[in-house]
Write a protein that holds these residues in place. Structure first.
Motif, PDB file in Angstrom:
ATOM      1  N   VAL A 144       0.856  -1.186   0.000  1.00  0.00           N
ATOM      2  CA  VAL A 144       0.000   0.000   0.000  1.00  0.00           C
ATOM      3  C   VAL A 144       0.890   1.233   0.000  1.00  0.00           C
ATOM      4  O   VAL A 144       1.662   1.467   0.939  1.00  0.00           O
ATOM      5  N   SER A 145       0.809   2.010  -1.057  1.00  0.00           N
ATOM      6  CA  SER A 145       1.643   3.205  -1.205  1.00  0.00           C
ATOM      7  C   SER A 145       1.039   4.389  -0.455  1.00  0.00           C
ATOM      8  O   SER A 145      -0.178   4.439  -0.233  1.00  0.00           O
ATOM      9  N   ASN A 146       1.891   5.314  -0.100  1.00  0.00           N
ATOM     10  CA  ASN A 146       1.414   6.570   0.483  1.00  0.00           C
ATOM     11  C   ASN A 146       0.916   7.460  -0.653  1.00  0.00           C
ATOM     12  O   ASN A 146       1.683   7.839  -1.537  1.00  0.00           O
ATOM     13  N   LYS A 328       9.580   0.690   0.122  1.00  0.00           N
ATOM     14  CA  LYS A 328       9.337   1.908   0.902  1.00  0.00           C
ATOM     15  C   LYS A 328       7.855   2.289   0.864  1.00  0.00           C
ATOM     16  O   LYS A 328       7.505   3.459   0.812  1.00  0.00           O
ATOM     17  N   THR A 329       7.014   1.282   0.896  1.00  0.00           N
ATOM     18  CA  THR A 329       5.571   1.523   0.942  1.00  0.00           C
ATOM     19  C   THR A 329       5.105   1.610   2.387  1.00  0.00           C
ATOM     20  O   THR A 329       5.789   1.152   3.299  1.00  0.00           O
ATOM     21  N   ASP A 330       3.935   2.188   2.589  1.00  0.00           N
ATOM     22  CA  ASP A 330       3.405   2.331   3.954  1.00  0.00           C
ATOM     23  C   ASP A 330       3.056   0.983   4.563  1.00  0.00           C
ATOM     24  O   ASP A 330       3.238   0.753   5.763  1.00  0.00           O
ATOM     25  N   ILE A 331       2.497   0.098   3.767  1.00  0.00           N
ATOM     26  CA  ILE A 331       2.172  -1.256   4.211  1.00  0.00           C
ATOM     27  C   ILE A 331       2.857  -2.216   3.252  1.00  0.00           C
ATOM     28  O   ILE A 331       2.679  -2.130   2.043  1.00  0.00           O
ATOM     29  N   ARG A 332       3.653  -3.141   3.791  1.00  0.00           N
ATOM     30  CA  ARG A 332       4.424  -4.048   2.936  1.00  0.00           C
ATOM     31  C   ARG A 332       4.065  -5.493   3.249  1.00  0.00           C
ATOM     32  O   ARG A 332       4.665  -6.150   4.099  1.00  0.00           O
TER      33      ARG A 332
END
Length: 464
Positions: A144-146, A328-332
């Motif tokens: 999930v990306s910012n 560097k995603t918010d949720i990995r």
């Protein structure tokens, strides 16, 4: 299988894809299909209540047959002028592009950053025109990306933001960016906690929600027989993909008879072969609603985290020549296990020799091509190192293109034991060394001429 430096590589009996459902889940879906196809409003109320059970502010949600259904429904209600532009993050499945173009709208791809998997905001600003009406951002591979910056830009230009969250469901605590106008979640056959179909569509605007709901009520309800047929097909696939014993027998046989079982199974898992628009314009059956409710109610946080932990374990142990994406995603989390390598076709061949069932075609994700180009292919072609760059006038999505051209998928997920995860890491290291040491011809296009690179020499390929 082969041995290297005293280490013998046996078959790793796990595929890149697996069906995230127990046999009890399968039997429940079958049994539900044998009951009357009734009480839809009650079933929907129960499902929506469960969806909102961990939310401080209840969401307006529509249970749909598919994410594709929700997107099509949105555009049917909005009725944008023909030729209006939809900016899409540059990787998605072809069906989402087809739906947008079916409504007479133009797709404008925006490149993504491989570390964040989010659209590049500087490029996004340049793509917005007086014809732009919406942005579709796809969160891919469980990451999930910012998108705070994207939302801010969209609101500044009065654009709708649609989140395609088909690959990122991770429980009922996080259900999309709060400022996205619409968020789409999938429970298709290869998604986490599959219900063998179905989707939840969150709509923020009350009027838009009501308009979509009213139109959706006019759709016919999918027959139980159709759902049952799909479930039985998926159960047959599960009996092989989810069984290491079956894989031990099936993979050597498939290789002996030169049968591409991966491609055959992936084709069987396609959601809507044939007339896409007709098939998606239906409401889910009672059996599908029941199965979605069961899967959400029984969501196993520990099992889900096991999948993430194993993904992280392998990520930390692969050789440095492997390029990871979305770190560097918010949720990995991990939906599939993609990595980027040079010469992916050669790496796949070497991994298969070493017993690792790596694959390139595990998902329909592909490069999104712009509608406005007159010579554009009607749908994205297969991933290729020689994909036609000239189809993009400006703002070529270089990073997305690079990803699609170089991604491979490894069999890393919660069902793979620790021993085999270590085997995969070692096999990747050996495969990369072999590919780096082995000269082989590579065909590229330079200044419009087909060129063969072989052993460092460059020769123009004969057209005779």
């Amino acid at each position: 299988m082969e041995s290297t430096h005293g280490h013998k590589f046996g078959l790793t009996p796990y595929a890149c894809l697996y069906i995230d459902a127990s046999w009890a889940d399968c039997m429940y879906a079958v049994a539900s299909s044998l009951r009357p196809n009734t009480n839809h409003e009650h079933n929907i109320k129960q499902l929506c209540a469960l969806w909102n059970s961990q939310q401080s502010q209840p969401q307006q949600v529509i249970p749909c047959l598919s994410v594709r259904t929700g997107l099509d429904l949105f555009f049917r209600v909005k009725r944008y002028p023909l030729g209006s532009e939809i900016i899409m993050s540059a990787i998605n499945i072809p069906d989402m592009v087809r739906i947008i173009e079916h409504h007479g709208l133009k797709v404008v791809p925006c490149d993504i950053n491989l570390e964040t998997l989010a659209p590049k905001l500087d490029m996004l600003e340049t793509l917005i025109s007086v014809n732009t009406v919406a942005i579709v951002i796809a969160h891919i591979y469980g990451r999930v990306s910012n998108i705070d910056g994207l939302v801010e830009i969209a609101k500044k230009h009065n654009l709708v933001v649609i989140e395609d969250n088909a690959e990122v469901f991770c429980g009922l605590k996080y259900l999309g960016h709060p400022k996205a106008d619409m968020s789409l979640y999938s429970f298709g056959v290869i998604k986490p906690i599959t219900a063998f179909g179905g989707a939840m569509v969150r709509v923020n605007d009350p009027k838009l929600y009501q308009d979509m709901h009213n139109l959706y009520q006019q759709y016919s309800i999918q027959e139980h027989a159709v759902y049952l047929k799909k479930v039985m097909k998926y159960v047959a696939v599960k009996s092989l993909l989810n069984s290491s014993s079956a894989m031990y027998v099936a993979v050597p046989l498939a290789r002996y008879y030169k049968f591409d079982y991966k491609e055959a199974f992936v084709n069987k898992l396609r959601g809507f072969p044939g007339d896409l628009i007709v098939k998606i314009r239906q409401r889910p059956s009672a059996a599908l609603l029941h199965t979605m409710h069961r899967r959400l109610k029984n969501f196993d946080e520990a099992a889900f985290q096991t999948n993430t932990s194993k993904g992280m374990y392998v990520s930390e142990r692969l050789p440095s020549a492997v390029e990871h994406i979305g770190m560097k995603t918010d949720i990995r989390n991990y939906w599939l296990f993609p990595v980027v390598v040079h010469e992916p076709e050669q790496v796949i061949k070497e991994l298969n020799k070493l017993g690792v069932e790596a694959y390139r075609g595990a998902t329909q994700l592909n490069l999104v091509y712009p509608t406005q180009q007159p010579n554009r292919c009607p749908s994205p072609p297969p991933a290729s190192q020689n994909a036609p760059v000239q189809e993009f006038a400006d703002n070529h999505p270089h990073e997305a293109h690079y990803l699609i051209d170089h991604v491979i998928y490894l069999p890393v997920h919660k069902h793979v034991p620790q021993y085999y995860l270590d085997q995969i890491c070692l096999a990747v290291e050996v495969a990369l060394r072999r590919v780096a040491a082995k000269p082989f011809p590579k065909i590229v296009v330079i200044d419009g001429k087909t060129v063969v690179l072989h052993n460092g020499e460059m020769k123009v390929k004969s057209k005779l």
